[in-house]
Write a protein that holds these residues in place. Structure first.
Motif, PDB file in Angstrom:
ATOM      1  N   GLU A 469       0.749  -1.377  -0.037  1.00  0.00           N
ATOM      2  CA  GLU A 469      -0.143  -0.016   0.071  1.00  0.00           C
ATOM      3  C   GLU A 469       0.893   1.085  -0.050  1.00  0.00           C
ATOM      4  N   ALA A 470       1.946   1.048   0.534  1.00  0.00           N
ATOM      5  CA  ALA A 470       3.026   2.278   0.610  1.00  0.00           C
ATOM      6  C   ALA A 470       3.428   2.690  -0.866  1.00  0.00           C
ATOM      7  N   ALA A 471       3.765   1.381  -1.654  1.00  0.00           N
ATOM      8  CA  ALA A 471       4.373   1.619  -2.984  1.00  0.00           C
ATOM      9  C   ALA A 471       3.169   1.998  -3.857  1.00  0.00           C
ATOM     10  N   VAL A 472       1.927   1.498  -3.812  1.00  0.00           N
ATOM     11  CA  VAL A 472       0.912   1.893  -4.685  1.00  0.00           C
ATOM     12  C   VAL A 472       0.619   3.286  -4.796  1.00  0.00           C
ATOM     13  N   PHE A 473       0.797   4.068  -3.564  1.00  0.00           N
ATOM     14  CA  PHE A 473       0.532   5.210  -3.677  1.00  0.00           C
ATOM     15  C   PHE A 473       1.540   6.005  -4.871  1.00  0.00           C
ATOM     16  N   PHE A 474       2.739   5.669  -4.844  1.00  0.00           N
ATOM     17  CA  PHE A 474       3.697   6.052  -5.728  1.00  0.00           C
ATOM     18  C   PHE A 474       3.275   5.929  -7.229  1.00  0.00           C
ATOM     19  N   GLU A 475       2.499   4.818  -7.505  1.00  0.00           N
ATOM     20  CA  GLU A 475       2.365   4.299  -8.971  1.00  0.00           C
ATOM     21  C   GLU A 475       1.481   5.586  -9.320  1.00  0.00           C
ATOM     22  N   HIS A 476       0.743   6.360  -8.366  1.00  0.00           N
ATOM     23  CA  HIS A 476      -0.174   7.236  -8.838  1.00  0.00           C
ATOM     24  C   HIS A 476       0.602   8.821  -8.618  1.00  0.00           C
ATOM     25  N   PHE A 477       1.510   8.692  -7.851  1.00  0.00           N
ATOM     26  CA  PHE A 477       2.053   9.990  -7.373  1.00  0.00           C
ATOM     27  C   PHE A 477       3.024  10.698  -8.313  1.00  0.00           C
ATOM     28  N   LEU A 478       3.949   9.725  -8.690  1.00  0.00           N
ATOM     29  CA  LEU A 478       4.974   9.993  -9.520  1.00  0.00           C
ATOM     30  C   LEU A 478       4.636  10.810 -10.893  1.00  0.00           C
ATOM     31  N   THR A 479       5.468  11.644 -11.080  1.00  0.00           N
ATOM     32  CA  THR A 479       4.953  12.458 -12.191  1.00  0.00           C
ATOM     33  C   THR A 479       6.074  12.387 -13.484  1.00  0.00           C
ATOM     34  N   ASP A 480       5.639  12.123 -14.668  1.00  0.00           N
ATOM     35  CA  ASP A 480       6.607  12.008 -15.763  1.00  0.00           C
ATOM     36  C   ASP A 480       7.433  13.227 -16.011  1.00  0.00           C
ATOM     37  N   LEU A 481       8.569  13.155 -16.216  1.00  0.00           N
ATOM     38  CA  LEU A 481       9.487  13.871 -16.770  1.00  0.00           C
ATOM     39  C   LEU A 481       9.470  13.843 -18.295  1.00  0.00           C
ATOM     40  N   GLN A 517      15.940   7.219  -4.016  1.00  0.00           N
ATOM     41  CA  GLN A 517      16.626   6.047  -3.428  1.00  0.00           C
ATOM     42  C   GLN A 517      15.624   5.259  -2.773  1.00  0.00           C
ATOM     43  N   ILE A 518      14.597   5.923  -1.982  1.00  0.00           N
ATOM     44  CA  ILE A 518      13.810   5.444  -1.154  1.00  0.00           C
ATOM     45  C   ILE A 518      13.028   4.340  -1.916  1.00  0.00           C
ATOM     46  N   LEU A 519      12.359   5.248  -2.952  1.00  0.00           N
ATOM     47  CA  LEU A 519      11.262   4.118  -3.881  1.00  0.00           C
ATOM     48  C   LEU A 519      12.099   3.048  -4.430  1.00  0.00           C
ATOM     49  N   ALA A 540       4.062  -6.562  -9.309  1.00  0.00           N
ATOM     50  CA  ALA A 540       5.634  -6.578  -9.354  1.00  0.00           C
ATOM     51  C   ALA A 540       6.094  -6.398 -10.792  1.00  0.00           C
ATOM     52  N   MET A 541       5.654  -6.518 -11.732  1.00  0.00           N
ATOM     53  CA  MET A 541       5.958  -6.259 -13.207  1.00  0.00           C
ATOM     54  C   MET A 541       5.965  -4.703 -13.273  1.00  0.00           C
ATOM     55  N   ARG A 542       4.777  -4.079 -12.886  1.00  0.00           N
ATOM     56  CA  ARG A 542       4.545  -2.699 -13.110  1.00  0.00           C
ATOM     57  C   ARG A 542       5.767  -2.086 -12.197  1.00  0.00           C
ATOM     58  N   LEU A 543       5.743  -2.367 -10.706  1.00  0.00           N
ATOM     59  CA  LEU A 543       6.894  -1.910 -10.255  1.00  0.00           C
ATOM     60  C   LEU A 543       8.376  -1.935 -10.710  1.00  0.00           C
ATOM     61  N   LYS A 544       8.626  -3.240 -11.480  1.00  0.00           N
ATOM     62  CA  LYS A 544       9.910  -3.245 -12.180  1.00  0.00           C
ATOM     63  C   LYS A 544      10.000  -1.993 -13.191  1.00  0.00           C
ATOM     64  N   THR A 545       8.882  -1.927 -13.975  1.00  0.00           N
ATOM     65  CA  THR A 545       9.047  -0.942 -14.912  1.00  0.00           C
ATOM     66  C   THR A 545       9.164   0.660 -14.433  1.00  0.00           C
ATOM     67  N   LEU A 546       8.439   0.632 -13.281  1.00  0.00           N
ATOM     68  CA  LEU A 546       8.634   1.939 -12.641  1.00  0.00           C
ATOM     69  C   LEU A 546      10.215   2.167 -12.186  1.00  0.00           C
ATOM     70  N   ARG A 547      10.362   1.339 -11.498  1.00  0.00           N
ATOM     71  CA  ARG A 547      11.892   1.254 -10.863  1.00  0.00           C
ATOM     72  C   ARG A 547      12.818   1.698 -11.945  1.00  0.00           C
TER      73      ARG A 547
END
Ligand code: FUC
Length: 783
Positions: A469-481, A517-519, A540-547
């Motif tokens: 749940e802590a990670a999911v938030f950042f799927e939405h919060f992270l902003t594209d450059l 670094q935290i993410l 997990a796949m989505r997080l790998k892409t985001l990472r």
């Protein structure tokens, strides 16, 4: 205590000793059972205990999320991405700040005082705290009589117990009372519960503040006891036991019934039984680790603790004091964070102010996390649990903050502080700290660390939903450059200020290095956890892409790691926070061997901080020790251990921010163990940062990630033997500096076949429950 020097020396390893009462709080001695705490002054005419109960805070829970945040969020983002920090900051102050601006604060339970009726002339005074048993003692002579006092805060019996004795019958006479707050104004009433028991009733204050009850009961042998008004009187007793219990409505519907029944139970138990039960409990935790650094300095070991510290401040080396400081850090965790209690706050549980520094709450942009750095490697894993309980309570408020402030329907978020109520909305109107959305993400990594050390699958099953749940938030919060990277925005690099090329300062930013670094660590932990539990492939796949899209570390014009996306100059190059070295420590991503370019830049970064006055707060100095340890620079780490003791430690060995703040104690202890053993790279690194000053020594019972318990003996600066106990079947990989020739022997004496890379790294197959000894082979002994 009138023991010979040899005995003194033996017990000095685990004792804080003084030859005078505490003149002030900074000299008083802490006891605690996680929930109840006291600072003991040890006076002769008057004894004072400054009391705390961990759930006694000012005010109740509130929804402080700013309802205007979402309407302005996109404007703030756009301004920051266009480079207009000033305007973004002006708007953030209005739209993103909590309403009201601050969370709740921790308040004292009050003071217990004992006024003695013997002569004021005293001699032979001694005061000590035995951290192996958690028992404090005071001893002195008055009127030719030897008076003794023992004090402890029992976890098994949930009470503070004080035992007064004298070497002559009928010698003990005193008045005792409870008071609270400046001018004794902060309680509602004191009532008599029975002939020997008084109850203080009050409330923490503020809307929804908790009710509290403090119970004081005296049991005298010989003489008499009575209550007159608010005072309890003891007249000519042979011995007296005082029992203090307390409870609040945070945990109990009827705190008075709870505190009274706890006192009843304790009073029905013989003092010796209470004492043994308490000492066994503390010993069972403290005794798991032993440590000796350097050869014993015989003179220093027999000196009072404050004198030893003063000598170190003048430049002396006292490795016994360093070892004591390490164990004291473990003791403080045992005393302030036990299963069922709240986590250790900025002052552990020991706060005597009605409005304490930084509210004595949870600052989660470094301080609260640092409080737990010594928990896992220091073999106190269960003391970590209160932090998980608080984090789990933060999920519900954190979802509300995610929705209200950021329009995010999935996941939870917290900013740089939280409190008793697990509040997650921004705290203060303080630009360098307030608008930082990473609090829950960082805290969640503690769940993963707990698993990494203990490998308890059931725990991972419990922890995974929070991590996720802590990670999911950042799927939405992270902003594209525009260049394809994803960043946090708005955010800050805690709590630093950059300078724009035209010299104007800026604070709010997009994509500070720490956040990425935290993410990276959080996403990695989620990916691994999902794999271990066999769940959530898609996630997990989505997080790998985001990472893969998180900004990589970059090196700036001074050769330093860049703290922000741009290579800005800093307004304060010696700043106490070193956020952009998160990946080096407490993160697990870097090491001199695996990421030499980044660790070299980390070295430059640290050197720049130190050259500009860095490490001036206790916790900052403690972090620096851990960072040098991870850079495997034993001398630099040791310099900073000495500096922590010399400049940031109070006479009672508590950390001095200034004022007292407990994080430096825990961070310092963690740093000392990090110098002896590391495990963040997937292998055990033995003595990675051993300084010359500690060239002899041994340590037993440290824990390492991967389920290992480790003992190490060294002399002449070189490893002699290591003892490694395996929690599971698997492979153990060990690295040691310059010591390639070793043999591995199982506990039944059989030789174990081990492979070596010829450069100090060996590995072998382990069986669960077996201890393996690594010894220098004869070949290397002769070398
Ligand atoms: C952070 C630090 C301060 C202090 C406070 C409690 O804001 O920058 O130094 O430790 O927390």
């Amino acid at each position: 205590m009138n023991s010979s020097n040899t005995e003194r020396r033996r017990s000095a390893a685990y004792k804080l000793t003084f030859t005078a009462p505490a003149a002030e709080w900074n000299e008083a001695l802490p006891i605690g059972n996680g929930r109840l705490g006291a600072m003991i002054y040890g006076g002769t005419a008057e004894e004072k205990l400054a009391l705390n109960e961990d759930s006694l805070w000012y005010g109740g829970p509130r929804d402080r999320n700013n309802p205007d945040a979402l309407a302005h969020l996109e404007t703030i983002r756009r301004l920051l991405l266009e480079g207009d920090a000033e305007e973004a900051q002006r708007l953030s102050l209005l739209a993103l700040s909590g309403v009201p601006e601050t969370q709740r604060h921790y308040v004292p339970l009050g003071d217990l005082s004992l006024t003695f009726l013997h002569s004021r002339e005293t001699s032979d005074y001694e005061r000590e705290l035995d951290i192996m048993t958690g028992i404090a003692a005071v001893r002195y002579r008055a009127d030719g009589i030897l008076f003794k006092r023992e004090l402890f805060a029992s976890f098994p019996d949930e009470a503070i117990v004080i035992r007064l004795t004298a070497d002559r019958p009928g010698a003990i006479s005193f008045l005792t009372r409870l008071t609270r707050g400046p001018g004794n104004r902060y309680y509602d009433e004191i009532v008599k519960a029975d002939a020997g028991t008084i109850v203080m009733r009050g409330n923490g204050g503020g809307a929804g503040g908790v009710d509290f009850r403090t119970v004081l009961r005296a049991t005298a042998v010989g003489g008499s006891s009575s209550i007159i008004g608010e005072h309890l009187l003891i007249d000519r007793a042979d011995s007296v036991t005082l029992v203090l219990t307390a409870a609040t409505s945070f945990r109990f519907a009827d705190p008075e019934a709870q505190a009274l029944s706890a006192a009843d139970q304790v009073s029905q138990t013989a003092y010796d039984t209470l004492r043994e039960r308490h000492a066994d409990d503390v010993r069972s935790l403290m005794g798991r680790v032993s440590i000796r650094l350097g050869s014993a300095d015989e003179n220093a070991d027999t000196l009072p603790t404050n004198e030893r510290l003063a000598r170190v401040s003048e430049g002396a080396e006292d490795t016994g004091l360093t070892a004591l400081y390490y164990q004291f850090g473990r003791y403080l965790l045992v005393a302030s964070s036990r299963p069922g209690s709240l986590p250790a706050n900025l002052q552990g549980i020991w706060n005597d102010r009605i409005l304490p520094p930084w509210d004595s709450k949870y600052t989660i942009n470094i301080n609260t996390q640092m409080n737990y750095w010594a928990s896992e490697n220091g073999n106190l894993a269960e003391c970590h649990e209160p932090l998980f309980d608080l984090l789990e309570r933060m999920r519900e408020p954190g979802r509300c903050t995610a929705r209200t402030m950021y329009g995010i329907e999935e996941g939870f978020v917290a900013h740089h502080n939280t409190d008793l109520w697990a509040d997650t909305a921004p705290q203060d109107l303080y630009m360098p700290a307030t608008y930082w959305p990473m609090g829950a993400a960082w805290l969640s990594l503690h769940l993963w660390e707990h698993y990494a050390y203990g490998l308890d699958r059931a725990f991972l099953e419990r922890a995974y939903p929070t991590l996720r749940e802590a990670a999911v938030f950042f799927e939405h919060f992270l902003t594209d450059l525009p260049d394809g990277r994803v960043v946090t925005v708005p955010s800050v690099s805690p709590e630093n200020t950059y300078l724009l090329p035209d010299g104007r300062p800026g604070i709010l930013c997009a994509g500070p290095a720490m956040d990425s670094q935290i993410l990276r660590e959080l996403f990695t932990a989620c990916i691994k956890a999902a794999d271990i539990l066999g769940v959530d492939d898609d996630f997990a796949m989505r997080l790998k892409t985001l990472r893969a899209r998180l900004p990589q570390p970059e090196i700036g014009k001074h050769g330093q790691l860049m703290e922000w996306l741009e290579d800005y100059e800093e307004a304060e190059p010696g700043h106490r926070h070193i956020s952009h070295l998160f990946a080096l420590h407490p993160g697990t991503g870097w090491s001199p061997e695996a990421t030499p370019v980044w660790t070299q830049a980390a070295r430059v970064t640290l050197e720049r901080r130190l050259a500009n006055g860095g490490g001036h707060t206790g916790w900052s100095r403690a972090w620096i020790i851990n960072l040098w340890a991870r850079l495997e620079d034993g001398e630099k780490a040791h310099d900073n251990v000495q500096a922590l003791l010399a400049h940031s430690t109070l006479p009672n060995l508590l950390d001095n921010h200034p004022p007292f703040q407990i994080d430096g104690n825990f961070g310092g202890a963690a740093g000392i163990s990090e110098m002896l053993l590391q495990s963040h790279t997937g292998e055990l690194s033995l003595l990675p940062a051993l300084p010359i000053a500690w060239s002899e020594g041994d340590v037993e019972g440290l824990r390492a990630r991967g389920g290992w318990t480790v003992g190490i003996t060294w002399s002449g600066g070189a490893l002699r033997e290591a003892r490694i106990r395996a929690l599971r079947d698997g492979a153990c990989v060990v690295r040691m500096r310059g010591d390639a020739f070793v043999e591995v022997v199982a506990e039944d004496g059989s030789a174990v076949e081990a492979s070596s890379d010829g450069a100090g790294r060996i590995w072998w197959q382990t069986c669960a429950g077996t201890t393996y000894a690594l010894r220098r082979s004869e070949r290397s002994q002769q070398a």
